[in-house]
Design a protein around this motif. Structure first.
Motif, PDB file in Angstrom:
ATOM      1  N   SER A  60       0.816  -1.206   0.000  1.00 39.18           N
ATOM      2  CA  SER A  60       0.000   0.000   0.000  1.00 39.18           C
ATOM      3  C   SER A  60       0.853   1.261   0.000  1.00 39.18           C
ATOM      4  O   SER A  60       0.593   2.203  -0.748  1.00 39.18           O
ATOM      5  CB  SER A  60      -0.912  -0.008   1.221  1.00 39.18           C
ATOM      6  N   SER A  61       1.879   1.259   0.809  1.00 38.32           N
ATOM      7  CA  SER A  61       2.773   2.407   0.868  1.00 38.32           C
ATOM      8  C   SER A  61       3.492   2.610  -0.457  1.00 38.32           C
ATOM      9  O   SER A  61       3.633   3.739  -0.932  1.00 38.32           O
ATOM     10  CB  SER A  61       3.779   2.217   2.002  1.00 38.32           C
TER      11      SER A  61
ATOM     12  N   PHE B 167       0.787   3.879  -3.301  1.00 38.74           N
ATOM     13  CA  PHE B 167       0.362   5.274  -3.159  1.00 38.74           C
ATOM     14  C   PHE B 167       1.544   6.233  -3.215  1.00 38.74           C
ATOM     15  O   PHE B 167       1.428   7.338  -3.730  1.00 38.74           O
ATOM     16  CB  PHE B 167      -0.443   5.470  -1.874  1.00 38.74           C
TER      17      PHE B 167
ATOM     18  N   GLN C 217       1.970   9.074  -6.076  1.00 40.45           N
ATOM     19  CA  GLN C 217       2.226  10.471  -5.705  1.00 40.45           C
ATOM     20  C   GLN C 217       3.439  11.021  -6.452  1.00 40.45           C
ATOM     21  O   GLN C 217       3.419  12.138  -6.951  1.00 40.45           O
ATOM     22  CB  GLN C 217       2.445  10.565  -4.190  1.00 40.45           C
TER      23      GLN C 217
ATOM     24  N   ILE D 184      -6.473  12.392  -2.801  1.00 42.28           N
ATOM     25  CA  ILE D 184      -6.718  10.994  -2.431  1.00 42.28           C
ATOM     26  C   ILE D 184      -5.492  10.387  -1.764  1.00 42.28           C
ATOM     27  O   ILE D 184      -5.603   9.732  -0.726  1.00 42.28           O
ATOM     28  CB  ILE D 184      -7.147  10.178  -3.670  1.00 42.28           C
ATOM     29  N   THR D 185      -4.326  10.605  -2.333  1.00 37.87           N
ATOM     30  CA  THR D 185      -3.120  10.057  -1.708  1.00 37.87           C
ATOM     31  C   THR D 185      -2.842  10.745  -0.372  1.00 37.87           C
ATOM     32  O   THR D 185      -2.397  10.101   0.578  1.00 37.87           O
ATOM     33  CB  THR D 185      -1.896  10.176  -2.631  1.00 37.87           C
TER      34      THR D 185
ATOM     35  N   TRP E 134      -5.085   9.192   2.146  1.00 36.16           N
ATOM     36  CA  TRP E 134      -4.596   7.854   2.462  1.00 36.16           C
ATOM     37  C   TRP E 134      -3.386   7.923   3.399  1.00 36.16           C
ATOM     38  O   TRP E 134      -3.268   7.141   4.333  1.00 36.16           O
ATOM     39  CB  TRP E 134      -4.234   7.088   1.196  1.00 36.16           C
TER      40      TRP E 134
ATOM     41  N   LEU F  28      -4.709   8.501   6.869  1.00 40.81           N
ATOM     42  CA  LEU F  28      -5.394   7.334   7.432  1.00 40.81           C
ATOM     43  C   LEU F  28      -4.504   6.105   7.575  1.00 40.81           C
ATOM     44  O   LEU F  28      -4.804   5.207   8.343  1.00 40.81           O
ATOM     45  CB  LEU F  28      -6.610   6.980   6.560  1.00 40.81           C
ATOM     46  N   PHE F  29      -3.431   6.069   6.841  1.00 42.29           N
ATOM     47  CA  PHE F  29      -2.538   4.907   6.776  1.00 42.29           C
ATOM     48  C   PHE F  29      -2.061   4.417   8.147  1.00 42.29           C
ATOM     49  O   PHE F  29      -2.143   3.227   8.425  1.00 42.29           O
ATOM     50  CB  PHE F  29      -1.348   5.253   5.867  1.00 42.29           C
TER      51      PHE F  29
END
Length: 76
Positions: A33-34, A37, A41, A64-65, A68, A71-72
């Motif tokens: 995920s990291s 995104f 970016q 969006i990124t 995220w 929230l990550f």
């Protein structure tokens, strides 16, 4: 506008290397995920540095990124 693109690229690069720097490289979901995104970016920020102005799709991807990235830590 180049400054915004460079700052966004640095943030994206940080999220690509963060799993190893912060010690959560054992979590495959967090790494993927990291990386996804962070790479998104970086690509969008470098795409925006060579064009005049900041396009709406780049604003949305950046939003969006950014959400995220906030929230990550709470998800993983």
């Amino acid at each position: 506008m180049k400054t915004r693109g460079v700052v966004n690229a640095v943030i994206g690069i940080w999220f690509v290397i963060a799993p190893w720097m912060l010690g959560f490289s054992y979590n495959a979901g967090a790494i993927s995920s990291s990386n996804v995104f962070g790479t998104l970016q970086v690509i969008m920020s470098f795409w925006g540095t060579n064009k005049l102005g900041w396009k709406p799709r780049q604003n949305w991807v950046s939003l969006i990124t950014g959400l995220w990235f906030v929230l990550f830590p709470f998800i993983y």
